[in-house]
Scaffold this motif. Structure first.
Motif, PDB file in Angstrom:
ATOM      1  N   THR A 141       0.864  -1.176   0.000  1.00 43.86           N
ATOM      2  CA  THR A 141       0.000   0.000   0.000  1.00 43.86           C
ATOM      3  C   THR A 141       0.902   1.227   0.000  1.00 43.86           C
ATOM      4  O   THR A 141       1.946   1.244   0.673  1.00 43.86           O
ATOM      5  CB  THR A 141      -0.920   0.024   1.226  1.00 43.86           C
ATOM      6  N   SER A 159      -5.438  -5.152  -7.944  1.00 48.58           N
ATOM      7  CA  SER A 159      -4.667  -3.952  -7.657  1.00 48.58           C
ATOM      8  C   SER A 159      -5.503  -2.721  -7.987  1.00 48.58           C
ATOM      9  O   SER A 159      -6.375  -2.769  -8.864  1.00 48.58           O
ATOM     10  CB  SER A 159      -3.370  -3.927  -8.478  1.00 48.58           C
ATOM     11  N   SER A 160      -5.242  -1.616  -7.300  1.00 50.83           N
ATOM     12  CA  SER A 160      -5.999  -0.387  -7.541  1.00 50.83           C
ATOM     13  C   SER A 160      -5.065   0.816  -7.476  1.00 50.83           C
ATOM     14  O   SER A 160      -4.125   0.852  -6.677  1.00 50.83           O
ATOM     15  CB  SER A 160      -7.130  -0.232  -6.516  1.00 50.83           C
ATOM     16  N   SER A 201      -2.102  -1.319  -3.676  1.00 51.86           N
ATOM     17  CA  SER A 201      -3.035  -0.198  -3.608  1.00 51.86           C
ATOM     18  C   SER A 201      -2.215   1.090  -3.533  1.00 51.86           C
ATOM     19  O   SER A 201      -1.420   1.265  -2.599  1.00 51.86           O
ATOM     20  CB  SER A 201      -3.947  -0.327  -2.388  1.00 51.86           C
TER      21      SER A 201
END
Length: 217
Positions: free
Chosen positions: A122, A155-156, A138
């Motif tokens: 992240t 995934s973003s 992320s």
């Protein structure tokens, strides 16, 4: 002095004078030989130095610096070579002049002069790199790459992406500007505008935004 003794001295002096040029030639020959030996030795030493430097560079390229999991780092990090972060938490900017593989959490910007691999991570911050691959990650921030950006499934990215080409199977909430091509794979979710010279949208992908086709100059 008797006449034969005088003649003997004359012949001896003449014989010695005849030897002088030969002695000079011999001395010059020895000097030239020594110079050739010194030049050859210098060439061998220089070749050994170049070989050792090349071996050291090759060894360095195959042995990245690895930071083991569980580390919490507060502050900026700058590295000269490849880096691997395994399950770390970084609160600061990270810059590497080689390739970077990151797993964990980072609050800060990444500048990677090589290729970037983000896995199970992240991030809150912007990214600049050569190529980027996001796997199960992320990211909240903008991405700028000179090569290709690949976003895998699960995934973003919440931010704008500027790149040469892009392929995504994840979720993008932002704008994509690619100088060459964009591919939205079957599991992709694109919430924003896409601008590129070549755009491919596979069956099953979701797109909410404008498509701008650019012509090559």
């Amino acid at each position: 002095m008797k006449w034969y003794e005088k003649q003997k001295m004359i012949f001896a002096t003449k014989e010695k004078k005849d030897e002088w040029p030969n002695a000079d030639v011999k001395e010059l020959s020895e000097e030239a030989s020594n110079k050739e030996k010194d030049d050859k030795l210098s060439e061998i030493v220089e070749a050994m130095i170049v070989e050792e430097e090349a071996a050291a560079a090759e060894k360095h390229s195959f042995e990245p610096t690895i930071i083991g999991e569980g580390c919490v780092i507060e502050g900026n990090i700058t590295t000269a070579g490849d880096m691997v972060f395994q399950g770390n938490e970084i609160r600061g900017n990270l810059e590497t002049h080689g390739n970077l593989e990151f797993t964990g959490t980072i609050i800060g910007d990444i500048i990677c002069h090589g290729n970037l691999s983000v896995k199970r991570a992240t991030m809150q911050g912007n990214i600049q790199c050569g190529e980027a691959r996001i796997e199960n990650g992320s990211i909240e921030g903008d991405i700028s790459c000179s090569g290709k950006v690949t976003v895998e499934k699960d995934s973003s990215i919440n931010g704008n992406i500027t790149t040469e080409s892009m392929e995504t199977n994840g979720q993008i909430n932002g704008q994509i500007i690619a100088s060459k091509s964009v591919c939205l794979a079957s599991s992709a979710i694109m919430l924003g505008d896409v601008s590129s010279g070549d755009i491919e949208i596979e069956r099953g992908a979701l797109m909410r935004g404008n498509i701008i086709m650019k012509q090559d100059n």
